[in-house]
Motif scaffolding. Structure first.
Motif, PDB file in Angstrom:
ATOM      1  N   GLY A  98      -6.881  -0.586 -19.277  1.00  5.09           N
ATOM      2  CA  GLY A  98      -5.711   0.185 -18.867  1.00  5.09           C
ATOM      3  C   GLY A  98      -5.836   0.786 -17.477  1.00  5.09           C
ATOM      4  N   ALA A  99      -6.974   0.558 -16.811  1.00  3.87           N
ATOM      5  CA  ALA A  99      -7.166   1.097 -15.453  1.00  3.87           C
ATOM      6  C   ALA A  99      -6.161   0.467 -14.491  1.00  3.87           C
ATOM      7  N   ASN A 100      -5.754   1.245 -13.502  1.00  2.00           N
ATOM      8  CA  ASN A 100      -4.836   0.772 -12.471  1.00  2.00           C
ATOM      9  C   ASN A 100      -5.604  -0.128 -11.505  1.00  2.00           C
ATOM     10  N   LEU A 101      -5.115  -1.353 -11.300  1.00  2.80           N
ATOM     11  CA  LEU A 101      -5.823  -2.330 -10.477  1.00  2.80           C
ATOM     12  C   LEU A 101      -5.995  -1.848  -9.040  1.00  2.80           C
ATOM     13  N   ARG A 102      -4.991  -1.231  -8.455  1.00  7.36           N
ATOM     14  CA  ARG A 102      -5.086  -0.717  -7.070  1.00  7.36           C
ATOM     15  C   ARG A 102      -6.248   0.271  -6.955  1.00  7.36           C
ATOM     16  N   ARG A 103      -6.313   1.207  -7.868  1.00  4.86           N
ATOM     17  CA  ARG A 103      -7.370   2.223  -7.818  1.00  4.86           C
ATOM     18  C   ARG A 103      -8.754   1.607  -8.010  1.00  4.86           C
ATOM     19  N   VAL A 104      -8.860   0.648  -8.913  1.00  5.77           N
ATOM     20  CA  VAL A 104     -10.137  -0.025  -9.153  1.00  5.77           C
ATOM     21  C   VAL A 104     -10.629  -0.685  -7.866  1.00  5.77           C
ATOM     22  N   LEU A 105      -9.740  -1.424  -7.198  1.00  9.62           N
ATOM     23  CA  LEU A 105     -10.120  -2.140  -5.976  1.00  9.62           C
ATOM     24  C   LEU A 105     -10.469  -1.172  -4.843  1.00  9.62           C
ATOM     25  N   LEU A 106      -9.643  -0.168  -4.632  1.00  9.06           N
ATOM     26  CA  LEU A 106      -9.898   0.774  -3.530  1.00  9.06           C
ATOM     27  C   LEU A 106     -11.166   1.584  -3.742  1.00  9.06           C
ATOM     28  N   ARG A 107     -11.453   1.968  -4.984  1.00  9.18           N
ATOM     29  CA  ARG A 107     -12.696   2.720  -5.267  1.00  9.18           C
ATOM     30  C   ARG A 107     -13.934   1.918  -4.907  1.00  9.18           C
ATOM     31  N   GLN A 108     -13.837   0.604  -4.970  1.00  4.58           N
ATOM     32  CA  GLN A 108     -14.968  -0.266  -4.625  1.00  4.58           C
ATOM     33  C   GLN A 108     -15.005  -0.611  -3.146  1.00  4.58           C
ATOM     34  N   GLY A 109     -14.060  -0.083  -2.370  1.00  5.25           N
ATOM     35  CA  GLY A 109     -14.037  -0.347  -0.937  1.00  5.25           C
ATOM     36  C   GLY A 109     -13.477  -1.711  -0.578  1.00  5.25           C
ATOM     37  N   ILE A 110     -12.748  -2.324  -1.497  1.00  8.82           N
ATOM     38  CA  ILE A 110     -12.156  -3.638  -1.244  1.00  8.82           C
ATOM     39  C   ILE A 110     -10.901  -3.463  -0.398  1.00  8.82           C
ATOM     40  N   ALA A 111     -10.793  -4.259   0.654  1.00  8.38           N
ATOM     41  CA  ALA A 111      -9.656  -4.184   1.581  1.00  8.38           C
ATOM     42  C   ALA A 111      -8.415  -4.783   0.922  1.00  8.38           C
ATOM     43  N   LEU A 112      -7.647  -3.941   0.258  1.00  6.82           N
ATOM     44  CA  LEU A 112      -6.453  -4.374  -0.458  1.00  6.82           C
ATOM     45  C   LEU A 112      -5.271  -4.618   0.468  1.00  6.82           C
ATOM     46  N   TYR A 113      -5.259  -3.940   1.604  1.00  8.85           N
ATOM     47  CA  TYR A 113      -4.125  -4.023   2.533  1.00  8.85           C
ATOM     48  C   TYR A 113      -4.508  -4.825   3.769  1.00  8.85           C
ATOM     49  N   ASN A 114      -3.548  -5.594   4.273  1.00  9.66           N
ATOM     50  CA  ASN A 114      -3.763  -6.402   5.475  1.00  9.66           C
ATOM     51  C   ASN A 114      -3.289  -5.645   6.714  1.00  9.66           C
ATOM     52  N   GLY A 115      -4.117  -5.633   7.745  1.00  9.84           N
ATOM     53  CA  GLY A 115      -3.734  -5.047   9.034  1.00  9.84           C
ATOM     54  C   GLY A 115      -3.259  -3.613   8.920  1.00  9.84           C
ATOM     55  N   LYS A 116      -2.123  -3.330   9.562  1.00 11.13           N
ATOM     56  CA  LYS A 116      -1.570  -1.966   9.601  1.00 11.13           C
ATOM     57  C   LYS A 116      -1.077  -1.479   8.243  1.00 11.13           C
TER      58      LYS A 116
END
Length: 114
Positions: A16-34
């Motif tokens: 049930g964890a939010n995928l965005r939060r999981v990725l960002l907590r691990q330092g994964i670059a979820l967003y491109n460029g600006k």
């Protein structure tokens, strides 16, 4: 405990964890460029956290479906907004190029980091 495979990392998280939060907590670059500076911070209105997801996740809610139905996204493409996606089982995540992640060239894959 579900496992998320993204950008060459293996991440365990709660069901049930939010995928965005999981990725960002691990330092994964979820967003491109600006988009890393200019995004909606998880409310589902900008569409810049779009990713391809394989595995068990929540059904797309109305925010996810609505935002991905608007340009530059194409509603028929099997992307999801990470901010509106709950991890329910093991998942493999791929991020594509372009500002909104709607491109066709992978930026990172489940097995390969940027």
């Amino acid at each position: 405990m579900p496992t998320v495979f993204a950008a060459g990392q293996t991440i365990e998280c709660d069901r049930g964890a939010n995928l965005r939060r999981v990725l960002l907590r691990q330092g994964i670059a979820l967003y491109n460029g600006k988009a890393s500076l200019i995004n909606c911070r998880g409310i589902g209105s900008c569409g810049t956290c779009a990713v391809a997801v394989e595995g068990e996740v929540s059904d797309a809610n109305w925010r996810d479906r609505t935002r991905r139905s608007l340009p530059p996204h194409q509603g028929q493409r099997s992307l999801r907004l990470a901010c509106q996606t709950q991890v329910l089982g093991d998942v493999r995540v791929t991020k594509f190029d372009s500002f909104w992640g709607q491109g066709t060239t992978p930026v990172w894959t489940p097995d390969c980091q940027p």
